[in-house]
Design a protein around this motif. Structure first.
Motif, PDB file in Angstrom:
ATOM      1  N   LEU A   1       0.817  -1.214   0.000  1.00  0.00           N
ATOM      2  CA  LEU A   1       0.000   0.000   0.000  1.00  0.00           C
ATOM      3  C   LEU A   1       0.853   1.268   0.000  1.00  0.00           C
ATOM      4  CD1 LEU A   1      -2.782  -1.065   2.525  1.00  0.00           C
ATOM      5  CD2 LEU A   1      -3.095  -0.615   0.095  1.00  0.00           C
ATOM      6  N   ILE A   2       1.856   1.318   0.865  1.00  0.00           N
ATOM      7  CA  ILE A   2       2.686   2.524   0.969  1.00  0.00           C
ATOM      8  C   ILE A   2       3.543   2.701  -0.280  1.00  0.00           C
ATOM      9  CG2 ILE A   2       4.564   3.612   2.261  1.00  0.00           C
ATOM     10  CD1 ILE A   2       3.363   2.340   4.797  1.00  0.00           C
ATOM     11  N   THR A   3       4.065   1.600  -0.831  1.00  0.00           N
ATOM     12  CA  THR A   3       4.850   1.683  -2.069  1.00  0.00           C
ATOM     13  C   THR A   3       3.984   2.154  -3.224  1.00  0.00           C
ATOM     14  OG1 THR A   3       6.314  -0.104  -1.328  1.00  0.00           O
ATOM     15  CG2 THR A   3       6.304   0.392  -3.685  1.00  0.00           C
ATOM     16  N   SER A   4       2.776   1.618  -3.330  1.00  0.00           N
ATOM     17  CA  SER A   4       1.856   2.035  -4.393  1.00  0.00           C
ATOM     18  C   SER A   4       1.519   3.515  -4.272  1.00  0.00           C
ATOM     19  CB  SER A   4       0.567   1.199  -4.326  1.00  0.00           C
ATOM     20  OG  SER A   4       0.849  -0.165  -4.501  1.00  0.00           O
ATOM     21  N   TYR A   5       1.249   3.929  -3.063  1.00  0.00           N
ATOM     22  CA  TYR A   5       0.932   5.337  -2.789  1.00  0.00           C
ATOM     23  C   TYR A   5       2.091   6.242  -3.209  1.00  0.00           C
ATOM     24  CZ  TYR A   5      -0.316   9.399   0.153  1.00  0.00           C
ATOM     25  OH  TYR A   5      -0.616  10.649   0.619  1.00  0.00           O
ATOM     26  N   THR A   6       3.300   5.855  -2.837  1.00  0.00           N
ATOM     27  CA  THR A   6       4.494   6.654  -3.151  1.00  0.00           C
ATOM     28  C   THR A   6       4.722   6.728  -4.657  1.00  0.00           C
ATOM     29  OG1 THR A   6       5.500   5.980  -1.056  1.00  0.00           O
ATOM     30  CG2 THR A   6       6.966   6.917  -2.723  1.00  0.00           C
ATOM     31  N   LEU A   7       4.587   5.601  -5.353  1.00  0.00           N
ATOM     32  CA  LEU A   7       4.822   5.566  -6.806  1.00  0.00           C
ATOM     33  C   LEU A   7       3.799   6.425  -7.547  1.00  0.00           C
ATOM     34  CD1 LEU A   7       5.663   1.772  -7.342  1.00  0.00           C
ATOM     35  CD2 LEU A   7       7.249   3.724  -7.438  1.00  0.00           C
TER      36      LEU A   7
ATOM     37  N   ALA B   1      -7.157   6.037   1.924  1.00  0.00           N
ATOM     38  CA  ALA B   1      -8.084   5.325   2.815  1.00  0.00           C
ATOM     39  C   ALA B   1      -7.530   3.951   3.174  1.00  0.00           C
ATOM     40  CB  ALA B   1      -9.448   5.189   2.134  1.00  0.00           C
ATOM     41  N   GLY B   2      -6.938   3.266   2.194  1.00  0.00           N
ATOM     42  CA  GLY B   2      -6.392   1.932   2.439  1.00  0.00           C
ATOM     43  C   GLY B   2      -5.282   1.927   3.470  1.00  0.00           C
ATOM     44  N   ILE B   3      -4.394   2.911   3.389  1.00  0.00           N
ATOM     45  CA  ILE B   3      -3.308   3.019   4.371  1.00  0.00           C
ATOM     46  C   ILE B   3      -3.879   3.351   5.749  1.00  0.00           C
ATOM     47  CG2 ILE B   3      -1.270   4.358   5.052  1.00  0.00           C
ATOM     48  CD1 ILE B   3      -0.667   4.656   2.030  1.00  0.00           C
ATOM     49  N   GLY B   4      -4.874   4.222   5.765  1.00  0.00           N
ATOM     50  CA  GLY B   4      -5.518   4.560   7.037  1.00  0.00           C
ATOM     51  C   GLY B   4      -6.149   3.351   7.697  1.00  0.00           C
ATOM     52  N   PHE B   5      -6.880   2.566   6.917  1.00  0.00           N
ATOM     53  CA  PHE B   5      -7.550   1.378   7.448  1.00  0.00           C
ATOM     54  C   PHE B   5      -6.561   0.322   7.942  1.00  0.00           C
ATOM     55  CE2 PHE B   5     -11.142   2.220   4.196  1.00  0.00           C
ATOM     56  CZ  PHE B   5     -11.831   3.007   5.094  1.00  0.00           C
ATOM     57  N   ASN B   6      -5.547   0.042   7.140  1.00  0.00           N
ATOM     58  CA  ASN B   6      -4.705  -1.128   7.362  1.00  0.00           C
ATOM     59  C   ASN B   6      -3.450  -0.875   8.183  1.00  0.00           C
ATOM     60  OD1 ASN B   6      -5.802  -3.481   5.525  1.00  0.00           O
ATOM     61  ND2 ASN B   6      -6.007  -1.613   4.309  1.00  0.00           N
ATOM     62  N   VAL B   7      -2.844   0.284   8.009  1.00  0.00           N
ATOM     63  CA  VAL B   7      -1.554   0.566   8.653  1.00  0.00           C
ATOM     64  C   VAL B   7      -1.738   1.481   9.858  1.00  0.00           C
ATOM     65  CG1 VAL B   7       0.807   1.366   8.302  1.00  0.00           C
ATOM     66  CG2 VAL B   7      -0.444   0.319   6.388  1.00  0.00           C
TER      67      VAL B   7
ATOM     68  N   SER C   1       1.376   4.315  13.128  1.00  0.00           N
ATOM     69  CA  SER C   1       0.381   5.346  13.452  1.00  0.00           C
ATOM     70  C   SER C   1       0.759   6.696  12.849  1.00  0.00           C
ATOM     71  CB  SER C   1       0.211   5.470  14.969  1.00  0.00           C
ATOM     72  OG  SER C   1       1.353   6.054  15.574  1.00  0.00           O
ATOM     73  N   TYR C   2       2.060   6.948  12.690  1.00  0.00           N
ATOM     74  CA  TYR C   2       2.520   8.223  12.133  1.00  0.00           C
ATOM     75  C   TYR C   2       2.257   8.351  10.635  1.00  0.00           C
ATOM     76  CZ  TYR C   2       4.935   9.240  16.541  1.00  0.00           C
ATOM     77  OH  TYR C   2       5.231   9.504  17.859  1.00  0.00           O
ATOM     78  N   THR C   3       1.813   7.271   9.985  1.00  0.00           N
ATOM     79  CA  THR C   3       1.429   7.414   8.575  1.00  0.00           C
ATOM     80  C   THR C   3       0.252   8.382   8.439  1.00  0.00           C
ATOM     81  OG1 THR C   3      -0.001   5.449   8.722  1.00  0.00           O
ATOM     82  CG2 THR C   3       2.247   5.123   7.881  1.00  0.00           C
ATOM     83  N   LEU C   4      -0.475   8.616   9.522  1.00  0.00           N
ATOM     84  CA  LEU C   4      -1.575   9.575   9.467  1.00  0.00           C
ATOM     85  C   LEU C   4      -1.047  10.981   9.189  1.00  0.00           C
ATOM     86  CD1 LEU C   4      -4.556  10.130   9.649  1.00  0.00           C
ATOM     87  CD2 LEU C   4      -4.354  10.291  12.131  1.00  0.00           C
TER      88      LEU C   4
ATOM     89  N   GLY D   1      -2.003  13.716   6.179  1.00  0.00           N
ATOM     90  CA  GLY D   1      -2.544  15.034   6.485  1.00  0.00           C
ATOM     91  C   GLY D   1      -3.205  15.178   7.830  1.00  0.00           C
ATOM     92  N   GLY D   2      -3.404  14.065   8.544  1.00  0.00           N
ATOM     93  CA  GLY D   2      -4.060  14.134   9.837  1.00  0.00           C
ATOM     94  C   GLY D   2      -3.086  14.277  10.986  1.00  0.00           C
ATOM     95  N   SER D   3      -3.581  14.098  12.188  1.00  0.00           N
ATOM     96  CA  SER D   3      -2.757  14.185  13.393  1.00  0.00           C
ATOM     97  C   SER D   3      -2.974  12.925  14.217  1.00  0.00           C
ATOM     98  CB  SER D   3      -3.140  15.412  14.228  1.00  0.00           C
ATOM     99  OG  SER D   3      -2.623  15.310  15.543  1.00  0.00           O
TER     100      SER D   3
END
Length: 357
Positions: free
Chosen positions: A45-51, A78-84, A104-107, A111-113
């Protein structure tokens, strides 16, 4: 409204559920936190998001491809939020504490806190689910009436029609308004926010500044103001709709309840576990793709009862929870298909807009 207390039964449903679930993990000899399957999913998920982001910003595709990539980026958010992020914030991503923090810091990346999320979600929502005036998740402002106790306006008659437009704004409003409202008011809804330490203040502002740079300043520089505005709204809308839909199908459907505290003692009659069962619903638990994508949050009953167990175990422990509820006569709310859950949510909105007190 002050946060209420829960009743203390002679026989605790929660104690029995925990005993049986603990027996399950002891019998298989595995931890209740994440494993290689979860870590692989997080990397994908994070790699896909970054690419997708890198291609969008530094290779500047033609406009229609760029727009599609904004949609994909919103869904991946949304996927990163749900899963990571979600597992990390509950401490269930890993048995290693710093990995949970990192997850948790992926939030902040989205853009969130993480501090505000922990206060709003882990502390308040999970403890006081669907209690109006305490659970901020069911307070959507004046435009949506989620509970029978919320103020009725004539426009609510049409909320079952216009709600998708409001859900599409969730991510943008969350990132650019609600986090700041909590920060400056020092409250989550009506509940006081726990004091921020110096590092919490620094992390909050650094996260917000970095997000603004990567999602506002740099895109405007690369694409121009107009193209950025279209792309950002598209990105936010897809993220918002996915996030809102999953959250609402879990708690605001026809079958769930919105309990009141008994006054003047300010006590919820049910014990905490029974309260969770009455206010929470599962959906599409047999759909493996939905389960994979939403991080097991379609097993919302199991999540609310055992938030510190990673979502990858929910399909297994759901059998234990369901059987225990059946034996003890406790409710277990579930919609077999997502379309049924959506229909129930729409019907709930229609009912909340059709009558008032």
């Amino acid at each position: 409204m002050n946060a209420p207390k829960f009743g203390t039964p002679t026989m605790s449903l929660h104690t029995e559920l925990k005993r049986r679930v603990n027996e399950y993990f002891n019998s298989i000899g595995k931890d209740s936190t994440g494993n290689a399957k979860l870590y692989t999913k997080a990397i994908v998920l994070i790699t896909s998001y970054t690419l997708v982001y890198v291609h969008l910003m530094f290779f500047k595709p033609v406009w229609w491809i760029g727009l599609v990539e904004c949609m994909i980026l919103g869904i991946l958010t949304a996927g990163i939020g749900f899963n990571v992020m979600h597992d990390g914030s509950h401490g269930s991503f890993s048995r290693i504490p710093w990995l949970n923090k990192l997850a948790s810091y992926t939030l902040e990346m989205l853009g969130g806190s993480s501090f505000m999320w922990n206060s709003k979600h882990n502390i308040i929502h999970h403890a006081y689910t669907n209690i109006d005036g305490v659970d901020d998740d069911i307070d959507a402002g004046l435009l949506l009436r989620m509970t029978p106790d919320q103020k009725y306006l004539k426009l609510h008659k049409y909320q079952y029609i216009y709600f998708p437009f409001l859900y599409a704004m969730l991510h943008i409003v969350w990132v650019f308004f609600k986090d700041y409202k909590k920060y400056f008011s020092k409250k989550v809804g009506n509940v006081p926010l726990k004091p921020l330490k110096t590092r919490d203040h620094i992390f909050f502002w650094v996260g917000k500044v970095v997000h603004v740079f990567f999602y506002v300043v740099l895109p405007i520089y690369v694409w121009g103001l107009g193209a950025w505005a279209i792309g950002f709204v598209t990105y936010g809308a897809f993220s918002g709709i996915v996030l809102s839909t999953v959250f609402q199908l879990a708690h605001t459907v026809e079958e769930t309840s919105f309990p009141h505290a008994i006054q003047p003692e300010n006590i919820i009659e049910d014990e905490w576990a029974l309260h969770q069962l009455k206010t929470t619903a599962n959906f599409a638990t047999r759909n493996k793709f939905i389960t994979w994508w939403v991080g097991g949050l379609n097993f919302q009953v199991e999540h609310h009862l055992f938030p510190k167990i990673s979502h990858i175990h929910y399909p297994q422990i759901s059998k234990i929870v369901r059987e225990t509820c059946q034996e003890l006569g406790a409710p277990y709310i579930e919609h077999r298909h997502m379309r049924q859950a959506l229909a129930s949510h729409v019907n709930h909105l229609r009912k909340m807009g059709a009558r008032h007190r």
